[in-house]
Write an enzyme that holds these catalytic residues in place. Structure first.
Site, PDB file in Angstrom:
ATOM      1  N   GLY A 142       0.754  -1.387   0.009  1.00  0.00           N
ATOM      2  CA  GLY A 142       0.039   0.024  -0.005  1.00  0.00           C
ATOM      3  C   GLY A 142       0.843   1.119  -0.012  1.00  0.00           C
ATOM      4  N   GLY A 198       2.755   2.612  -2.114  1.00  0.00           N
ATOM      5  CA  GLY A 198       3.245   3.021  -3.700  1.00  0.00           C
ATOM      6  C   GLY A 198       2.650   4.430  -4.176  1.00  0.00           C
ATOM      7  N   CYS A 212      -0.502   3.755  -5.889  1.00  0.00           N
ATOM      8  CA  CYS A 212      -1.226   2.580  -5.448  1.00  0.00           C
ATOM      9  C   CYS A 212      -2.452   2.830  -4.589  1.00  0.00           C
ATOM     10  CB  CYS A 212      -0.317   1.798  -4.299  1.00  0.00           C
ATOM     11  SG  CYS A 212      -1.064   0.650  -3.184  1.00  0.00           S
TER      12      CYS A 212
END
Ligand code: 5GP
Length: 350
Positions: A179, A181, A184
């Site tokens: 999570g 990124g 993301c």
């Protein structure tokens, strides 16, 4: 239901405390590290920063720049066997790339054909969004069995017990990050994640106890974040967004009405990526990534220099002569979000 009360930290929650040091200059710092691995006798030496296996960064044009700096590229998995063969002929170094695969039988067969294109290839990156499924562990065992002499990178996970399980299943390097990124949206779409600095520290602790390594994947928005990742215990750091937007990165160049240049960049679970590679979004899935535009940043080499300069500077602030020494030289201080918030106008060179 259970609630864990211990505070978990993200990069922005800490700073590296400066310390007295005997280093004369940041040019005294070495970012090169010599690795040996748990499951194979192979060695790898270089600057342990890797381009993400995304279709805009895990590309040959990025790999040719990074290899000149002794860095790695995890190639996107959508290259064909023929494209790989051509890449070796055009000078992409098999020593500085990893061949990426998913976790299906089909990807295993494709991986075998790709590994056969060049005997000097030494790294395999098994990449799935959710490394917590039992079938993933089984897949890592199969890859270990079929490629006993290759360096296997596998992930992603964000907790110690799964890091241990992956290493025991045959991974040499565990990819850490759920999570964080830049493109993301898992934390929003699924509500799942783990603050990245704590994830790195806890997974590194677990991996190192077993003779394994970790690759911190995602959430580095600046050279300072990369230094924090190494200081928290990462052996390798993987970058997506920081390598996007360059001449060598994928994505379309676009110009705004007022003449500013941008390049497109998207998550590999975004609808853009799914439509591009699979022609549609599978019915049971919601996209967990987004498409953005990032400022055009010219040549990748210039960015690489400033990234490496930043990490060298961090090392010199705490007296770490080698990147490997950064964790033992670092004391983090916790800061409030307000301390870390940067108030600024639009930067002139943005
Ligand atoms: P960045 O360096 O841009 O912050 O993070 C790069 C990492 O983000 C990649 O290596 C990968 O692990 C993760 N990532 C890439 N695309 C997506 C996506 O669409 N969804 C999610 N959840 N993660 C992604």
């Amino acid at each position: 239901m259970r609630v864990e009360g211990e505070i978990k930290l993200a990069f922005d929650d800490v700073m590296i405390r400066p310390k007295r040091s005997t280093l004369v200059s940041r040019s005294d710092v070495s970012l090169i590290r010599d690795f040996s691995f748990k499951h194979t006798d192979r060695k790898w030496s270089g600057i342990p920063v890797a381009a993400a296996n995304m279709d805009t960064t895990g590309v040959f044009s990025v790999a040719t720049v990074l290899q000149d700096h002794g860095m790695l590229t995890c190639l996107q998995k959508f290259y064909s066997v023929k494209e790989l063969e051509d890449a070796w002929n055009k000078g992409v170094s098999p020593n500085n790339v990893a061949i990426t695969c998913g976790s299906t039988e089909e990807s295993l067969q494709l991986l075998k054909r790709k590994m056969a294109t060049n005997p000097d290839l030494q790294m395999i990156c098994i990449d799935v969004a959710n490394g917590y499924r039992e079938v993933f562990l089984d897949f890592v065992k199969v890859v270990r069995r079929d490629f006993p002499d290759k360096i296997v990178i596998a992930g992603n996970v964000a907790t110690n017990e799964m890091t241990e399980a992956l290493i025991l299943a045959g991974a040499d390097v565990v990819k850490v990050g759920i999570g964080p990124g830049s493109v993301c949206t898992t934390r929003k779409v699924a509500g799942v994640g783990y603050p990245q600095l704590s994830a790195i520290a806890e997974c590194a602790d677990a991996a190192h106890g077993l003779g394994g390594h970790v690759m911190a994947d995602g959430g580095c928005n600046s050279p300072g974040d990369i230094a924090k990742a190494f200081a928290a215990g990462a052996d390798f750091v993987m970058l997506g967004g920081l390598f996007a937007g360059h001449d060598e990165s994928g994505g379309e160049l676009m110009e705004t009405k007022d003449g500013r240049l941008f390049k497109s960049f998207h998550g590999m679970s975004s609808s853009t990526a799914m439509e591009r590679h699979y022609g549609e979004i599978a019915k049971h899935r919601a996209p967990e990534g987004k498409a953005v535009r990032v400022p055009y940043r010219g040549s990748l080499s210039t960015t690489v220099q400033s990234i490496l300069g930043g990490v060298r500077s961090s090392c010199s602030y705490v007296g770490a002569r080698r990147i490997k020494d950064l964790p033992k030289c670092t004391t983090f201080i916790r800061v409030t979000q307000t301390t870390n918030e940067v108030y600024r106008g639009l930067e002139l060179d943005e």
